[in-house]
Motif scaffolding. Structure first.
Motif, PDB file in Angstrom:
ATOM      1  N   ALA A  83       0.971  -1.240  -0.005  1.00 56.70           N
ATOM      2  CA  ALA A  83       0.089  -0.198  -0.042  1.00 56.70           C
ATOM      3  C   ALA A  83       0.927   1.135   0.059  1.00 56.70           C
ATOM      4  CB  ALA A  83      -0.917  -0.171   1.283  1.00 56.70           C
ATOM      5  N   HIS A  84       0.225   2.339  -0.308  1.00 57.26           N
ATOM      6  CA  HIS A  84       1.049   3.664  -0.302  1.00 57.26           C
ATOM      7  C   HIS A  84       1.170   4.264   0.750  1.00 57.26           C
ATOM      8  CE1 HIS A  84      -0.343   3.038  -4.346  1.00 57.26           C
ATOM      9  NE2 HIS A  84       0.791   3.975  -4.850  1.00 57.26           N
ATOM     10  N   THR A  85       0.147   4.273   1.562  1.00 54.33           N
ATOM     11  CA  THR A  85      -0.004   4.893   2.964  1.00 54.33           C
ATOM     12  C   THR A  85       0.521   6.466   3.006  1.00 54.33           C
ATOM     13  OG1 THR A  85       1.916   3.879   4.052  1.00 54.33           O
ATOM     14  CG2 THR A  85      -0.304   3.014   4.434  1.00 54.33           C
ATOM     15  N   MET A 128       0.516  10.164   4.237  1.00 56.50           N
ATOM     16  CA  MET A 128       0.332  10.580   5.608  1.00 56.50           C
ATOM     17  C   MET A 128      -1.207  11.253   5.506  1.00 56.50           C
ATOM     18  SD  MET A 128       2.442   9.624   7.775  1.00 56.50           S
ATOM     19  CE  MET A 128       1.416  10.389   9.345  1.00 56.50           C
ATOM     20  N   GLU A 129      -1.618  11.913   4.538  1.00 59.64           N
ATOM     21  CA  GLU A 129      -2.942  12.447   4.501  1.00 59.64           C
ATOM     22  C   GLU A 129      -3.607  11.321   3.910  1.00 59.64           C
ATOM     23  OE1 GLU A 129      -3.407  15.572   1.412  1.00 59.64           O
ATOM     24  OE2 GLU A 129      -5.308  16.168   2.076  1.00 59.64           O
ATOM     25  N   PRO A 130      -4.772  10.673   4.600  1.00 58.43           N
ATOM     26  CA  PRO A 130      -5.622   9.770   3.848  1.00 58.43           C
ATOM     27  C   PRO A 130      -6.247  10.225   2.773  1.00 58.43           C
ATOM     28  CG  PRO A 130      -5.854   9.627   6.152  1.00 58.43           C
ATOM     29  CD  PRO A 130      -5.002  11.012   5.977  1.00 58.43           C
ATOM     30  N   GLY A 155       1.618  13.754   0.599  1.00 57.41           N
ATOM     31  CA  GLY A 155       2.039  12.674   0.025  1.00 57.41           C
ATOM     32  C   GLY A 155       1.394  12.195  -1.097  1.00 57.41           C
ATOM     33  N   PHE A 179       3.103   9.343  -3.775  1.00 58.75           N
ATOM     34  CA  PHE A 179       3.996   8.241  -4.126  1.00 58.75           C
ATOM     35  C   PHE A 179       3.357   7.535  -5.222  1.00 58.75           C
ATOM     36  CE2 PHE A 179       3.921   8.924   0.611  1.00 58.75           C
ATOM     37  CZ  PHE A 179       5.226   9.669   0.683  1.00 58.75           C
ATOM     38  N   TYR A 213      11.502   5.153   2.227  1.00 56.99           N
ATOM     39  CA  TYR A 213      10.474   4.419   1.694  1.00 56.99           C
ATOM     40  C   TYR A 213      10.787   3.018   1.385  1.00 56.99           C
ATOM     41  CZ  TYR A 213       5.598   4.811  -0.205  1.00 56.99           C
ATOM     42  OH  TYR A 213       4.420   4.800  -0.595  1.00 56.99           O
ATOM     43  N   TYR A 229       0.462  -2.219   9.464  1.00 60.38           N
ATOM     44  CA  TYR A 229       1.163  -1.853   8.151  1.00 60.38           C
ATOM     45  C   TYR A 229       2.173  -0.482   8.521  1.00 60.38           C
ATOM     46  CZ  TYR A 229       2.181  -1.417   3.081  1.00 60.38           C
ATOM     47  OH  TYR A 229       2.933  -1.195   2.093  1.00 60.38           O
ATOM     48  N   ALA A 247       5.985   1.569   9.274  1.00 65.82           N
ATOM     49  CA  ALA A 247       7.102   2.050   8.562  1.00 65.82           C
ATOM     50  C   ALA A 247       8.124   2.443   9.334  1.00 65.82           C
ATOM     51  CB  ALA A 247       6.690   3.151   7.598  1.00 65.82           C
TER      52      ALA A 247
END
Lengths: 749, 154
Positions: free
Chosen positions: A367-369, A371-373, A421, A423, A661, A686, A688
């Motif tokens: 997943a990218h996750t 920071m801002e959903p 973010g 990505f 990352y 999940y 990091a």
């Protein structure tokens, strides 16, 4: 506003980006073909960014989205350099969605090590990848292309504006030949040293016919480019005043959240919202067919009510367990190859006394996750739709949202605020489209739709899981044969279908990036790609296929080095030097930086990896240490060759960012499936790397290449194999499956 | 039932259920959007604010449990009058996407208030709960050290 109307006659309407009382002028004529190497296809119209000058200074329109990579700063610096303005007086705005902001570099691909013509033009391949930017609507931020695409266009924009300001000064003051006038720090200066501020000349300048061509400054004369420039967004981002999509506030706004079927692609069979309807603050519950939204007076109240809705979900159209999904990917290795990215020499050649090496690799979905959903705000009036959404492809979002609510594209306006973010996740239109559909249920009420983190993780367009089989032969201490098969679902095929509605066939060369085109001089060398037909949504994840191919290829090169009894850094260097001096040099430099000796004391392990991706060769050394609490990643050294370093500090930041990352994914990252849905929910499952688990990192930038390389992604591919190779050095165990935390005991945060 | 909330030295009358987390009162009700939503489960630190001068994850504090004045990133300093810590953030050019940085700064402010000379280990311990997906950790560490030095008289 009268003046703006008057002077934008020949330029383009900037819409809400217009600065009140200011003057905006198109810096080129409306049609102009750019010179190679960035030229578009014949007959295509190439239009340009803007410079706005008013009494407060200079505003530069950056046509790419800022998601943390510093591109607003880099693009504005290109304009400011040629325009001769004080960097502190420059304001940067994101350009509105428009075809004029097409990304030409994304269409042309990156320079490969074997591009003898010196870059872009050598890499025009007829592949599915070439179709993609077109279907995305061209104004795309991605593929580490923005600086490359802007390098010519933005500098020309600044230079053209500068010349027009000088022409205006001559016209206004009469006086001698234009060649005797100069510009400096926002002033045109006459031969007798009279200074005229740009703002006083802008109106006249905008009425003049732009010169046919203007000279660009020589690199040695740069005052802004190639220097560390303070980013224009830094003050706002340090004081909580930067406006992200999630921060949009509008009068009378309501707050929503969505719950979409976690069995991805499945429908919603039934919904009972009787309890939720009566909960505090709830305004409306919207049936979205594959899920629902709750609109309320507060985001949290919407989320609580969503929990109270009872739903029966339909099933997904893919195998329900992780084992079955992985088997399907591995099985596709036995199908006919989709593409052969490289076939050199004779794969059946045998060598006396040679050592045979073989290894299988596997990496999971990721997943990218950001920071801002995922989120978006939308206002639907019945005739128009306005969307505020951090997005890497605003034109594609505009068209998808227009289609979803039944409006023409020109009735839809997409605003692109800062992104918390990207990505690659924010290339997708899904969050904006859902927000538009929800807004349509309550016309004339602005609605902000915020996904909870669980929704974000379970409804991503994942980096695909991938499997690989490698076979190699080492003879006389050298790799003489490498034969690889790589299988995964195709990101290109899925995304072309998502954005254009069309199926694409043919060879998917993007599937083999960072495997098929590496500069190793191996006599017998074959890389083949296999595509898995799987209905799990996959998409662009920082460095895309290079994120798994880098791991496979560089892990296997390490295995060959070990079989050869060679130092893994020298082994790589010797194989690469005949093909690329710049690539060999990044290895030399990382050797020097890390004081690499080929031996490590007990309790310390070191690994090296090299990839050439997005036009930039990158070598990394990673050091790990066995502590009482587990394995700690202590240090990292990065050497990269970007050709010309436009903003060294930002390049260092991007290289370190790409490494972290990649390491986060290598250690922790795994999206797995059970009962047909994603198992992971939030950061606790999940995770990091964090402050206490990231390595101390040193970056060195080289400028030997003759082309500009990307910087946002190339730091990611080598990080994962460099760590795996360091773990082998430390423990003697090969890490052929990610994530590594499953088989190695790391320190916890 | 309304509750009086003091945020950044301003009083607000809040009419929301008791269990609404402070985060959503700040963002949706008061309109202070510098405090960010990242996970909702206290796992990322993006929503960090101070209550009575101590850092909390505002996504986990129900309105009824707010028992003192609240300080958010907007109250720590403003673009025209930045706190020492924020100045250090700018001078080290810490932010990339910037979304986590409000929480990082509020957490770092709490650290320095209690520990004017933090070691690397102290910084690790205090900041481990604050996730940054861009990987700006090395500059966060440097900015904290610079701010500590400035606060101690340079």
């Amino acid at each position: 506003m009268g003046r703006i109307k008057k002077y934008t006659r020949r330029a383009f309407v900037i819409g809400s980006a217009a600065v009140a009382g200011g003057v905006a002028f198109g810096v080129y004529q409306a049609k102009r073909s750019l010179p190679n190497p960035l030229s578009a296809s014949a007959g295509e119209t190439v239009l340009n960014p803007y410079v706005i000058i008013d009494q407060n200074g200079v505003t530069i329109i950056a046509p790419r989205a800022e998601m943390g990579q510093g591109i607003h700063s880099a693009l504005a610096a290109m304009v400011a350099e040629e325009l001769d303005v004080d960097w502190r007086d420059v304001t940067v705005l994101h350009g509105p969605p428009a075809q004029i902001y097409y990304n030409g570099a994304l269409m042309q691909g990156h320079a490969r090590y074997d591009d003898r013509e010196g870059g872009f033009l050598g890499n025009l391949q007829a592949s599915a990848m070439d179709v993609l930017p077109k279907t995305l609507g061209l104004q795309v931020t991605g593929g580490s292309t923005s600086s490359i695409d802007g390098f010519e266009k933005m500098r020309m924009a600044g230079a053209m504006a500068r010349e027009m300001l000088k022409m205006a000064a001559v016209k206004q003051g009469g006086g001698p030949d234009i060649g005797q006038w100069r510009t400096e720090n926002g002033f045109v200066i006459s031969p007798d040293e009279t200074k005229i501020v740009y703002a006083d000349l802008a109106e006249i300048a905008a009425t003049l016919t732009p010169p046919k061509s203007v000279p660009l400054k020589a690199e040695k004369d740069w005052k802004i480019l190639s220097h560390d420039m303070p980013r224009p967004d830094m003050l706002a981002k340090s004081t909580g005043t930067a406006q992200y999509g999630a921060d949009k506030r509008l009068k009378g706004m309501k707050f929503a959240t969505v719950r979409m079927n976690p069995h991805l692609g499945g429908v919603m069979l039934s919904m009972n919202s009787d309890v939720a309807q009566k909960m505090a603050g709830v305004e409306r519950i919207v049936d979205l067919e594959t899920g629902f939204a709750v609109i309320a007076s507060n985001t949290w109240l919407a989320m609580q009510a969503a929990d109270a809705v009872e739903v029966v979900w339909g099933k997904a159209d893919f195998p329900s367990t992780n084992a079955a999904i992985n088997r399907k990917i591995e099985d596709s290795l036995e199908n006919p190859a989709n593409s052969t990215g490289r076939e050199d020499g004779d794969l059946s050649k045998r060598y006396d006394g040679a050592i045979s090496v073989a290894a299988d690799y596997h990496v999971p979905f990721l997943a990218h996750t950001t920071m801002e959903p995922m989120n978006a705000t939308a206002l639907f009036t019945g005739e128009t739709l306005e969307i505020w959404c951090g997005n890497q492809a605003p034109l594609a979002l505009r068209d998808a949202a227009a289609n979803a609510v039944g409006l023409d594209g020109e009735k839809v306006h997409v605003h692109v605020p800062f992104m918390g973010g990207g990505f690659g996740r924010r290339v997708e239109a899904d969050a904006g489209v859902l927000a538009a559909r929800i807004a349509k249920a309550m016309p004339n009420t602005p609605i902000k739709t915020m996904w909870r983190r669980e929704e974000d993780i379970q409804h991503d367009f994942y980096r695909p899981a991938a499997a690989a089989q490698f076979h190699g032969i080492v003879h006389d201490g050298k790799a003489v044969l490498l034969d690889a098969k790589i299988a995964a679902p195709s990101v290109t095929r899925q995304s072309v279908k998502r954005f254009s509605g069309f199926e694409t066939g043919g060879a998917d060369s993007a599937h083999l990036e960072a495997a098929a085109e590496q500069p190793y001089a191996i006599e017998n060398y074959r890389i083949r790609g296999y595509l898995t037909d799987l209905n799990i949504p996959v998409g662009y994840w920082r460095s895309v296929a290079s994120s798994f191919n880098g791991f496979f290829h560089e892990s296997f090169i390490d295995e060959m080095a070990h079989a050869a009894g060679a130092d893994p850094l020298a082994f790589r260097r010797d194989l690469i030097a005949p093909n690329s001096q710049s690539a060999a040099t990044v290895l030399d430099v990382v050797q020097e930086m890390s004081n690499w000796t080929g031996t490590t004391p007990k309790g310390i392990g070191r690994g090296v990896a090299f990839t050439w991706s997005f036009g930039t060769p990158v070598a990394q050394v990673i050091e790990v240490q066995q502590t009482d609490d587990g394995i700690k990643i202590t240090k990292a050294w990065i050497a990269c060759d970007v050709g010309t370093a436009l903003d060294p500090r930002n390049i260092r930041a991007q290289m370190e960012s790409g490494l972290i990352y990649g390491l986060s994914a290598a250690v922790h990252g795994e999206i797995s499936f059970e009962n047909g849905r994603v198992e992971q929910r939030n950061f606790p499952d999940y995770d990091a790397l964090r402050m206490g688990t990231v390595p101390q990192t040193e970056v060195r930038i080289l400028e030997n290449n003759t082309h500009l390389g990307g910087v946002g992604e190339p730091g990611t591919p080598p990080s994962m194999p460099a760590l795996a190779n360091a773990l082998f050095d430390l423990t003697g165990t090969r890490a052929r499956t990610l994530p590594l935390a499953k088989s190695f005991d790391f320190i916890s945060a | 039932m309304t509750k009086t909330l003091v945020v950044n030295n301003t009083s607000y009358q809040i009419d929301l259920p008791d269990d609404v987390p402070l985060l959503w009162v700040l963002r949706d009700e008061i309109g202070l959007t510098g405090t960010k939503f990242g996970c909702g489960v206290s796992a990322c630190g993006a929503c960090t604010v101070h209550i009575n001068g101590a850092s909390v994850r505002s996504c986990q504090v129900p309105l009824s449990d707010v028992d003192g004045p609240v300080t958010t990133i907007e109250g720590l300093g403003t673009p025209d009058n930045m706190a020492i810590l924020q100045k250090a953030w700018v001078s080290h050019q810490v932010a990339q996407c910037g979304y986590c940085q409000s929480g990082q700064i509020m957490q770092a402010a709490d650290l320095l208030a209690h520990n004017p000379n933090p070691t690397d280990q102290d910084i690790d311990d205090a900041m481990n709960g604050n996730l940054c997906r861009c990987g700006t950790y090395s500059r966060i560490r440097a900015a904290i050290k610079t701010a500590a030095s400035e606060m101690n008289g340079g």
